[in-house]
Structures are given as structure tokens and as C-alpha cells.
Design a protein around this motif. Structure first.
Motif, mmCIF file in Angstrom:
data_model
loop_
_atom_site.group_PDB
_atom_site.id
_atom_site.type_symbol
_atom_site.label_atom_id
_atom_site.label_comp_id
_atom_site.label_asym_id
_atom_site.label_seq_id
_atom_site.Cartn_x
_atom_site.Cartn_y
_atom_site.Cartn_z
ATOM 1 N N ILE A 21 0.818 -1.132 -0.025
ATOM 2 C CA ILE A 21 -0.093 0.037 0.083
ATOM 3 C C ILE A 21 1.008 1.166 -0.069
ATOM 4 N N PHE A 22 0.719 2.104 -0.995
ATOM 5 C CA PHE A 22 1.338 3.458 -1.041
ATOM 6 C C PHE A 22 0.301 4.467 -0.524
ATOM 7 N N TYR A 23 0.984 5.403 0.498
ATOM 8 C CA TYR A 23 0.202 6.304 1.211
ATOM 9 C C TYR A 23 0.841 7.494 1.393
ATOM 10 N N SER A 24 0.295 8.844 1.420
ATOM 11 C CA SER A 24 0.697 9.956 1.693
ATOM 12 C C SER A 24 1.756 10.566 0.661
ATOM 13 N N GLU A 25 1.417 9.971 -0.512
ATOM 14 C CA GLU A 25 2.203 10.433 -1.653
ATOM 15 C C GLU A 25 2.154 12.039 -1.997
ATOM 16 N N LYS A 26 3.373 12.795 -2.147
ATOM 17 C CA LYS A 26 3.366 14.075 -2.466
ATOM 18 C C LYS A 26 4.503 14.408 -3.372
ATOM 19 N N ALA A 27 4.204 15.555 -4.313
ATOM 20 C CA ALA A 27 5.001 15.734 -5.380
ATOM 21 C C ALA A 27 5.836 16.947 -4.721
ATOM 22 N N SER A 28 7.454 17.053 -4.987
ATOM 23 C CA SER A 28 7.851 18.044 -4.176
ATOM 24 C C SER A 28 7.798 19.385 -4.758
ATOM 25 N N ARG A 29 8.366 20.522 -4.017
ATOM 26 C CA ARG A 29 8.051 21.914 -4.362
ATOM 27 C C ARG A 29 8.815 21.967 -5.735
ATOM 28 N N GLY A 30 10.136 21.409 -5.630
ATOM 29 C CA GLY A 30 10.730 21.631 -7.066
ATOM 30 C C GLY A 30 9.882 21.192 -8.182
ATOM 31 N N LEU A 31 9.332 19.843 -8.173
ATOM 32 C CA LEU A 31 8.874 19.560 -9.465
ATOM 33 C C LEU A 31 7.284 20.501 -9.615
ATOM 34 N N GLN A 32 6.727 21.059 -8.445
ATOM 35 C CA GLN A 32 5.554 21.747 -8.971
ATOM 36 C C GLN A 32 5.975 22.917 -9.407
ATOM 37 N N ASP A 33 7.268 23.694 -8.938
ATOM 38 C CA ASP A 33 7.732 24.776 -9.370
ATOM 39 C C ASP A 33 8.016 24.826 -10.924
ATOM 40 N N ALA A 34 8.452 23.532 -11.438
ATOM 41 C CA ALA A 34 8.961 23.407 -12.652
ATOM 42 C C ALA A 34 7.681 23.225 -13.728
ATOM 43 N N ILE A 35 6.569 22.374 -13.024
ATOM 44 C CA ILE A 35 5.751 21.985 -14.018
ATOM 45 C C ILE A 35 4.439 22.541 -13.726
ATOM 46 N N GLY A 36 4.287 23.172 -12.637
ATOM 47 C CA GLY A 36 2.851 23.643 -11.896
ATOM 48 C C GLY A 36 2.647 22.680 -11.023
ATOM 49 N N LYS A 37 1.343 23.080 -10.271
ATOM 50 C CA LYS A 37 0.816 22.115 -9.232
ATOM 51 C C LYS A 37 0.465 20.889 -9.370
ATOM 52 N N THR A 38 0.902 20.060 -9.137
ATOM 53 C CA THR A 38 0.687 18.702 -9.447
ATOM 54 C C THR A 38 0.576 17.534 -8.360
ATOM 55 N N GLY A 39 -0.441 16.537 -8.490
ATOM 56 C CA GLY A 39 -0.666 15.598 -7.554
ATOM 57 C C GLY A 39 0.049 14.314 -7.942
ATOM 58 N N LEU A 40 0.387 13.608 -6.690
ATOM 59 C CA LEU A 40 1.115 12.214 -7.147
ATOM 60 C C LEU A 40 0.284 11.410 -6.609
#
Length: 223
Positions: A139-158
Motif C-alpha cells: 500500500i502506497f500512502y501520503s504521496e506528495k510531489a516536491s516543491r521543486g517539481l511543482q515549481d517546474a511544471i505547475g501544481k501536481t498531484g502524485l
């Protein structure tokens, strides 16, 4: 579709039904329960990528992680046991290839309850090797995209899909006293997942084969 509650239901039924049968056949002349506490290192041997459709030249890597682990083994006979392994780890996800300069792309927690059927070669010895094979539901849980990734491509859900796979195990218990022992254990877990990155209406996906080696060392007690 595999249901995780089926795994735990099976464990519960095993714990209730088998002890009564085993006691009637073998009496109480050996330890029916073994409890171990280990420190483990989860070392992914991952194969990943590409990230499609936006990053065909990019893929990801998953970091190692250390954590405590607890397991419970019921010995149905002197040689045959069933072990339930419990533990959870946190892993960073790193960008690779075209995303190598990004560094950390996100993180996730991983909970892989694992049930193995074991064979114990020398159940009455002071050194007791064993091997096991079984199933894990990850089970994978509490996944979160990093601030660096979101700064690069926009607000992102993982998101990461859950996984069901096989498990292999080998280990040895070495007596300290009649009840207490030191344990050395190595497991291989077959874990495959699909990563999903959602940026607005754009969805990128990546296949990830984690397949970690999990060495551990700890102490245990027989009851």
C-alpha cells in the motif's frame, strides 16, 4: 482484484484454527509462537520510466530507507511456520534522465504487509536457519510531489497504485538464551506500481518495478 482484507482474514483464521489442531497433534512440547523485532533496510532494485507522454527521456529513482519491523510467526509443526511481517518506510523519489537536475521529485510512504510460509531446518538447534515464500500486498500512502517539481511544471498531484506480488525469505535465529535469540533475515519483495502525475488536465504515467531487497537484524523470543 486482490483485496487486502482477504490477506488479514486468512491470517486471523489461521491463528484461530491451526493452534487448536496443532496442540491436539503435538501437545505443548515446543514453542508455537515466535515474535521478532528487527531493524531493516529497504533497498529498491528498481526499473522505471519513461514518464509519458510529457517526459519520454526521463524516469525516476527511489531511495533506500531504514525502519523498524515487527513479525509474528506461528509454528504449526516443529518445521513449518507462517510469518506475518509488518513495517512501513518512507522513500524519496528522484528525477533521472531529462529530470536529473530536478533532484527530489516527491516522496511516498510504503506499507507492505507480507505473509510467508516458512520451513525451519533445525528447530531444536541453537542455530536455526529457515527459508520462506509467500505474498505481499503493498500500500502506497501520503504521496506528495516536491516543491521543486511543482515549481517546474505547475501544481501536481502524485499517486501510486497498490501492488500484490510474491515474497522470498531466508534467515537464521541464533540463541542467546533458551527463549531469546538474535535474528538475521533477508527478504525479496516483488512490488510493481504505476505512478500518476496529475498537472491540471494533463496526466503523466510511469511504470515502476521496485522489487526491493530487505536485509534485517534484530532480536526475538519464543513462546
Amino acid at each position: 482484484m486482490f483485496k487486502p482484507w482477504l490477506l488479514f482474514s486468512g491470517v486471523a483464521l489461521f491463528a484461530v484454527a491451526v493452534p487448536a489442531q496443532a496442540q491436539s497433534q503435538h501437545g505443548d512440547d515446543y514453542a508455537h509462537w515466535i515474535v521478532r523485532a528487527r531493524v531493516i533496510r529497504v533497498t529498491p532494485t528498481e526499473r522505471t520510466g519513461p514518464i509519458l507522454p510529457s517526459f519520454p527521456a526521463a524516469h525516476s529513482a527511489v531511495t533506500n530507507s531504514y525502519a523498524p519491523e515487527l513479525d509474528f510467526t506461528y509454528m504449526a509443526t516443529r518445521h513449518i511456520g507462517a510469518e506475518l511481517i509488518l513495517g512501513t518506510t518512507k522513500h524519496d523519489i528522484q528525477g533521472r534522465g531529462a529530470l536529473d537536475t530536478l533532484g527530489r521529485a516527491g516522496h511516498t510512504w510504503v506499507l507492505p504487509p507480507t505473509l510467508t510460509l516458512q520451513y525451519h531446518f533445525l528447530p531444536d538447534g541453537h542455530v536455526r536457519p529457515y527459508v520462506g515464500a509467500g505474498v505481499n500486498y503493498t500500500i502506497f500512502y501520503s504521496e506528495k510531489a516536491s516543491r521543486g517539481l511543482q515549481d517546474a511544471i505547475g501544481k501536481t498531484g502524485l499517486g501510486l497504485s497498490d501492488s500484490v506480488g510474491y515474497a522470498l525469505q531466508a534467515g537464521v535465529d541464533v540463541d542467546v538464551t533458551r527463549r531469546v535469540f538474535v535474528n538475521f533475515d533477508l527478504k525479496y519483495l516483488d512490488i510493481d506500481t504505476k505512478a500518476k502525475l496529475t498537472t491540471g488536465s494533463l496526466v503523466n504515467r510511469e511504470r515502476v518495478h521496485l522489487d526491493p531487497l530487505v536485509p534485517g537484524i534484530g532480536i526475538g523470543m519464543r513462546f
